[in-house]
Enzyme design. Structure first.
Site, PDB file in Angstrom:
ATOM      1  N   HIS A  37       6.924   1.051   6.550  1.00  0.00           N
ATOM      2  CA  HIS A  37       7.408   0.474   5.296  1.00  0.00           C
ATOM      3  C   HIS A  37       6.737   1.162   4.123  1.00  0.00           C
ATOM      4  O   HIS A  37       5.699   1.807   4.257  1.00  0.00           O
ATOM      5  CB  HIS A  37       7.117  -1.031   5.245  1.00  0.00           C
ATOM      6  CG  HIS A  37       5.661  -1.347   5.351  1.00  0.00           C
ATOM      7  ND1 HIS A  37       5.000  -1.436   6.560  1.00  0.00           N
ATOM      8  CD2 HIS A  37       4.712  -1.571   4.402  1.00  0.00           C
ATOM      9  CE1 HIS A  37       3.733  -1.706   6.358  1.00  0.00           C
ATOM     10  NE2 HIS A  37       3.518  -1.781   5.059  1.00  0.00           N
ATOM     11  N   HIS A  66       5.512   0.021   0.193  1.00  0.00           N
ATOM     12  CA  HIS A  66       5.351  -1.057  -0.781  1.00  0.00           C
ATOM     13  C   HIS A  66       5.874  -0.590  -2.136  1.00  0.00           C
ATOM     14  O   HIS A  66       5.615   0.545  -2.560  1.00  0.00           O
ATOM     15  CB  HIS A  66       3.875  -1.429  -0.930  1.00  0.00           C
ATOM     16  CG  HIS A  66       3.278  -2.016   0.314  1.00  0.00           C
ATOM     17  ND1 HIS A  66       3.223  -3.368   0.553  1.00  0.00           N
ATOM     18  CD2 HIS A  66       2.697  -1.424   1.394  1.00  0.00           C
ATOM     19  CE1 HIS A  66       2.639  -3.591   1.713  1.00  0.00           C
ATOM     20  NE2 HIS A  66       2.309  -2.429   2.257  1.00  0.00           N
ATOM     21  N   TYR A  92       1.349   0.656  11.919  1.00  0.00           N
ATOM     22  CA  TYR A  92      -0.085   0.437  12.122  1.00  0.00           C
ATOM     23  C   TYR A  92      -0.341  -0.983  12.636  1.00  0.00           C
ATOM     24  O   TYR A  92       0.426  -1.910  12.364  1.00  0.00           O
ATOM     25  CB  TYR A  92      -0.862   0.680  10.830  1.00  0.00           C
ATOM     26  CG  TYR A  92      -0.432  -0.149   9.636  1.00  0.00           C
ATOM     27  CD1 TYR A  92      -0.795  -1.483   9.510  1.00  0.00           C
ATOM     28  CD2 TYR A  92       0.325   0.424   8.617  1.00  0.00           C
ATOM     29  CE1 TYR A  92      -0.412  -2.227   8.411  1.00  0.00           C
ATOM     30  CE2 TYR A  92       0.712  -0.316   7.519  1.00  0.00           C
ATOM     31  CZ  TYR A  92       0.342  -1.644   7.416  1.00  0.00           C
ATOM     32  OH  TYR A  92       0.728  -2.377   6.331  1.00  0.00           O
ATOM     33  N   ARG A  96       2.836  -3.351  12.264  1.00  0.00           N
ATOM     34  CA  ARG A  96       3.808  -3.385  11.175  1.00  0.00           C
ATOM     35  C   ARG A  96       4.869  -2.306  11.368  1.00  0.00           C
ATOM     36  O   ARG A  96       4.551  -1.171  11.705  1.00  0.00           O
ATOM     37  CB  ARG A  96       3.144  -3.111   9.817  1.00  0.00           C
ATOM     38  CG  ARG A  96       2.185  -4.130   9.250  1.00  0.00           C
ATOM     39  CD  ARG A  96       2.781  -5.477   8.899  1.00  0.00           C
ATOM     40  NE  ARG A  96       4.148  -5.539   8.448  1.00  0.00           N
ATOM     41  CZ  ARG A  96       4.568  -5.347   7.182  1.00  0.00           C
ATOM     42  NH1 ARG A  96       3.709  -5.083   6.237  1.00  0.00           N
ATOM     43  NH2 ARG A  96       5.842  -5.462   6.867  1.00  0.00           N
ATOM     44  N   TYR A 138      -3.772   4.053   5.769  1.00  0.00           N
ATOM     45  CA  TYR A 138      -3.912   4.034   4.317  1.00  0.00           C
ATOM     46  C   TYR A 138      -5.209   4.715   3.915  1.00  0.00           C
ATOM     47  O   TYR A 138      -6.218   4.639   4.624  1.00  0.00           O
ATOM     48  CB  TYR A 138      -3.979   2.601   3.792  1.00  0.00           C
ATOM     49  CG  TYR A 138      -2.673   1.847   3.810  1.00  0.00           C
ATOM     50  CD1 TYR A 138      -1.689   2.106   2.867  1.00  0.00           C
ATOM     51  CD2 TYR A 138      -2.448   0.853   4.747  1.00  0.00           C
ATOM     52  CE1 TYR A 138      -0.503   1.392   2.868  1.00  0.00           C
ATOM     53  CE2 TYR A 138      -1.262   0.135   4.752  1.00  0.00           C
ATOM     54  CZ  TYR A 138      -0.297   0.409   3.812  1.00  0.00           C
ATOM     55  OH  TYR A 138       0.874  -0.293   3.813  1.00  0.00           O
TER      56      TYR A 138
HETATM   57 FE   LIG Z   1       1.558  -2.070   4.268  1.00  0.00          FE
END
Ligand SMILES: [Fe+2]
Length: 288
Positions: free
Chosen positions: A212, A214, A199, A209, A160
């Site tokens: 995905h 959000h 990640y 994870r 991110y």
């Molecule tokens: Fe996330």
């Protein structure tokens, strides 16, 4: 577009609610509905509000969280929920005209590059280009137009763009991972973006994870807000993910996974995925 998707809304944080919620073990995950984020009946989650007046004030019926569909506020396997879930019963604030009528989230604020995350910089981002589209539907399958959809995601390397991000994967100077769109008259939205990466998130040993994206949905008012995550088919991390598996119903979990769509896929250019968001009813999407 710069990272400022938030002119009137709030800056999406990597995890959970745009605006950045505190108390997370990881900067990545952590969406919890707050009482004020609970949609009113007749908002995104329902049909027309059935308002009444009490002592001269407009009073709307409160939204009741259905059992067995949405993840619990405190989930054993999702460690940070223990610290941030409400310890007291929620206080449902009355929704008056201010909460249910504004601000209007019109499409005048949305530009074409807001929904094309691959064209927000001078160069193209790294990774697999994807087209992601679907509809927002109510419990009767009717389209819900004029819904503001915001998305946030990692880049192709699973990183991110966020000040609390510590994953040692490269940033992509041509990718912010933030987009938004307004559903059209058929309830449809469409994004062009990059397949996000997996990640690590520190929830437990070797916790990763699944890929995905959000999603945040706003109706016609800030009280009409829903937050969820969309996953990709065939991801081997799905059975191991406490957040995905905090949704108690197996069918509801499967509804969080997009469908690969060869008809939507464009030759020599991008893979296509299709994902509908259903606000309520038997086929409702699970919301955080
Ligand atoms: Fe996330």
């Amino acid at each position: 577009m710069t990272a400022d998707v938030s002119t009137s809304l709030a800056t999406p944080s990597p995890g959970g609610l745009p605006g950045g919620s505190g108390g997370m073990d990881s900067p990545r995950e952590g969406a919890e509905p707050s009482p004020r984020a609970t949609p009113s009946r007749g908002g995104l989650g329902g049909s027309s509000p059935r308002a009444s007046t009490e002592a001269g004030q407009l009073v709307l019926p409160s939204y009741e969280r259905p059992d067995g569909l949405h993840p619990p506020l405190d989930f054993d396997g999702y460690r940070s929920t223990a610290l941030r879930h409400p310890k007291q019963p929620l206080v449902l604030l009355p929704h008056r005209l201010t909460e249910v009528t504004g601000p209007l989230l019109g499409d005048g604020l949305i530009t074409p590059t807001d929904s094309d995350l691959t064209t927000q910089h001078d160069g193209e981002p790294q990774g697999q280009r994807i087209i992601l589209t679907g509809r927002v539907l109510d419990s009767d399958g009717r389209p819900v137009p004029d819904t503001l959809i915001e998305i946030w995601q990692t880049n192709a390397a699973g990183r991110y763009r966020h000040r609390r991000e510590h994953h040692p994967a490269p940033l992509d100077p041509n990718f912010d991972g933030i987009g938004r769109a307004i559903t059209d008259s058929a309830g449809r939205y469409r994004f062009v973006t990059i397949q996000p990466g997996s990640y690590p998130w520190g929830n437990h040993y070797n916790a990763w994870r699944p890929a995905h994206i959000h999603f945040s949905l706003f109706g016609r008012a800030f009280t009409q807000r829903l937050v969820t995550q969309m996953y990709f088919p065939g991801d081997p991390l799905l059975p191991l993910d406490p957040i995905f598996n905090s949704v108690p119903d197996e069918k509801a979990r499967q509804r969080m996974i997009a469908d690969f769509d060869i008809e939507l896929t464009q030759p020599e250019w991008a893979l296509g995925y299709h994902w509908d968001i259903v606000l309520r009813g038997r086929d409702a999407t699970a919301f955080e």
